[in-house]
Design an enzyme around this catalytic site. Structure first.
Site, PDB file in Angstrom:
ATOM      1  N   TYR A  14      -1.168  -5.523   4.519  1.00 37.51           N
ATOM      2  CA  TYR A  14      -0.151  -4.950   3.632  1.00 37.51           C
ATOM      3  C   TYR A  14       1.276  -5.245   4.088  1.00 37.51           C
ATOM      4  O   TYR A  14       2.230  -4.902   3.382  1.00 37.51           O
ATOM      5  CB  TYR A  14      -0.311  -3.423   3.559  1.00 37.51           C
ATOM      6  CG  TYR A  14      -1.623  -2.963   2.979  1.00 37.51           C
ATOM      7  CD1 TYR A  14      -1.894  -3.103   1.626  1.00 37.51           C
ATOM      8  CD2 TYR A  14      -2.598  -2.378   3.790  1.00 37.51           C
ATOM      9  CE1 TYR A  14      -3.100  -2.675   1.083  1.00 37.51           C
ATOM     10  CE2 TYR A  14      -3.803  -1.943   3.258  1.00 37.51           C
ATOM     11  CZ  TYR A  14      -4.052  -2.104   1.909  1.00 37.51           C
ATOM     12  OH  TYR A  14      -5.243  -1.684   1.377  1.00 37.51           O
ATOM     13  N   HIS A  19       5.002  -3.123  -1.881  1.00 41.26           N
ATOM     14  CA  HIS A  19       4.827  -1.687  -1.660  1.00 41.26           C
ATOM     15  C   HIS A  19       5.318  -1.268  -0.279  1.00 41.26           C
ATOM     16  O   HIS A  19       5.573  -0.090  -0.037  1.00 41.26           O
ATOM     17  CB  HIS A  19       3.337  -1.337  -1.805  1.00 41.26           C
ATOM     18  CG  HIS A  19       3.064  -0.063  -2.536  1.00 41.26           C
ATOM     19  ND1 HIS A  19       3.966   0.541  -3.399  1.00 41.26           N
ATOM     20  CD2 HIS A  19       1.966   0.736  -2.545  1.00 41.26           C
ATOM     21  CE1 HIS A  19       3.433   1.642  -3.898  1.00 41.26           C
ATOM     22  NE2 HIS A  19       2.235   1.791  -3.397  1.00 41.26           N
ATOM     23  N   PHE A  65      -1.412   6.024   4.778  1.00 39.86           N
ATOM     24  CA  PHE A  65      -1.426   5.305   3.507  1.00 39.86           C
ATOM     25  C   PHE A  65      -0.500   5.995   2.513  1.00 39.86           C
ATOM     26  O   PHE A  65      -0.205   7.182   2.621  1.00 39.86           O
ATOM     27  CB  PHE A  65      -2.843   5.123   2.948  1.00 39.86           C
ATOM     28  CG  PHE A  65      -3.625   4.082   3.704  1.00 39.86           C
ATOM     29  CD1 PHE A  65      -3.556   2.743   3.344  1.00 39.86           C
ATOM     30  CD2 PHE A  65      -4.401   4.435   4.800  1.00 39.86           C
ATOM     31  CE1 PHE A  65      -4.250   1.778   4.049  1.00 39.86           C
ATOM     32  CE2 PHE A  65      -5.096   3.472   5.513  1.00 39.86           C
ATOM     33  CZ  PHE A  65      -5.023   2.141   5.139  1.00 39.86           C
ATOM     34  N   ASP A  92       9.714   1.395  -2.525  1.00 43.40           N
ATOM     35  CA  ASP A  92       9.744   0.414  -3.601  1.00 43.40           C
ATOM     36  C   ASP A  92       9.923   1.110  -4.947  1.00 43.40           C
ATOM     37  O   ASP A  92       9.487   2.241  -5.134  1.00 43.40           O
ATOM     38  CB  ASP A  92       8.458  -0.404  -3.607  1.00 43.40           C
ATOM     39  CG  ASP A  92       7.219   0.456  -3.829  1.00 43.40           C
ATOM     40  OD1 ASP A  92       7.055   1.474  -3.115  1.00 43.40           O
ATOM     41  OD2 ASP A  92       6.416   0.138  -4.721  1.00 43.40           O
ATOM     42  N   ASN A 113       3.422   7.505  -6.184  1.00 43.86           N
ATOM     43  CA  ASN A 113       2.491   8.414  -5.504  1.00 43.86           C
ATOM     44  C   ASN A 113       2.973   8.835  -4.118  1.00 43.86           C
ATOM     45  O   ASN A 113       2.685   9.945  -3.670  1.00 43.86           O
ATOM     46  CB  ASN A 113       1.109   7.779  -5.404  1.00 43.86           C
ATOM     47  CG  ASN A 113       0.430   7.685  -6.757  1.00 43.86           C
ATOM     48  OD1 ASN A 113       0.679   8.495  -7.647  1.00 43.86           O
ATOM     49  ND2 ASN A 113      -0.420   6.683  -6.925  1.00 43.86           N
TER      50      ASN A 113
END
Length: 197
Positions: A14, A19, A65, A92, A113
């Site tokens: 990632y 993100h 996360f 982001d 989220n």
């Protein structure tokens, strides 16, 4: 002391994704100012304590996360007895084109989220946010796949220049206040401009 929190997902797969732009910006600040990272298990976060422009800060990257970012943030804030208004979040933002950023305080989650998790666990939306534009996908690519994809080569070439500009906003926030940072960052439609590259 201010808590500067970057949002993203842990793990090398990632690292360079859209993100994770919050993680990437904090890495930029840490590198520029000689702040070392360490993993803090009790908070489930990578943290770096140091000084930015004469002000004490704690940089933090939740390792829970994105959707559970608020867990780490709340643990750190509670440990240092920091009010939510002392928290500055970098994340982001699909609704802003790449190269744009807006500083806000007290806004809703807007479908993000990570921000929703922060509001839930902090019990407040009174934190400062640097909404770093990544733009929306073109064509049929779903938003979730887009933000979890790496930055395009043309975007990666511009990121460091964008981060230099964002750091100016952080400096104003730390040395003056949120309004000064907003006046600088929010007045810019997009930076760096294509013409300046």
């Amino acid at each position: 002391m201010r808590l500067l929190l970057g949002l993203g997902n842990p793990g090398p797969e990632y690292h360079h994704t859209r993100h994770n732009v919050g993680f990437l910006f904090l890495d930029f600040l840490a590198s520029r100012h000689g702040i070392s990272w360490k993993r803090e298990g009790k908070w489930e976060a990578g943290v770096g304590k140091g000084e930015l422009w004469g002000q004490q800060v704690l940089l933090a990257k939740p390792l829970t996360f994105m959707n559970r970012s608020g867990l780490a943030a709340a643990r750190i804030a509670n440990f240092y007895r920091l009010e939510p208004s002392r928290l500055v979040v970098f994340h982001d933002e699909l609704d802003l084109p790449f190269g744009s950023c807006r500083v806000a305080q007290g806004r809703g989650a807007g479908g993000h989220n990570g921000i929703r998790s922060l509001m839930e666990h902090l019990g407040s939306r009174d934190f400062v946010r640097f909404r770093i534009g990544v733009g929306r996908p073109r064509g049929e690519l779903p938003a979730a796949g887009y933000v979890l994809a790496p930055f395009a080569p043309s975007e990666r070439d511009r990121l460091e220049r964008l981060f230099v500009f964002l750091a100016e906003g952080v400096q104003l926030l730390l040395q003056r206040d949120e309004k000064a940072a907003m006046n600088l960052i929010n007045a810019s439609p997009a930076w760096p401009s294509e013409e300046g590259l």
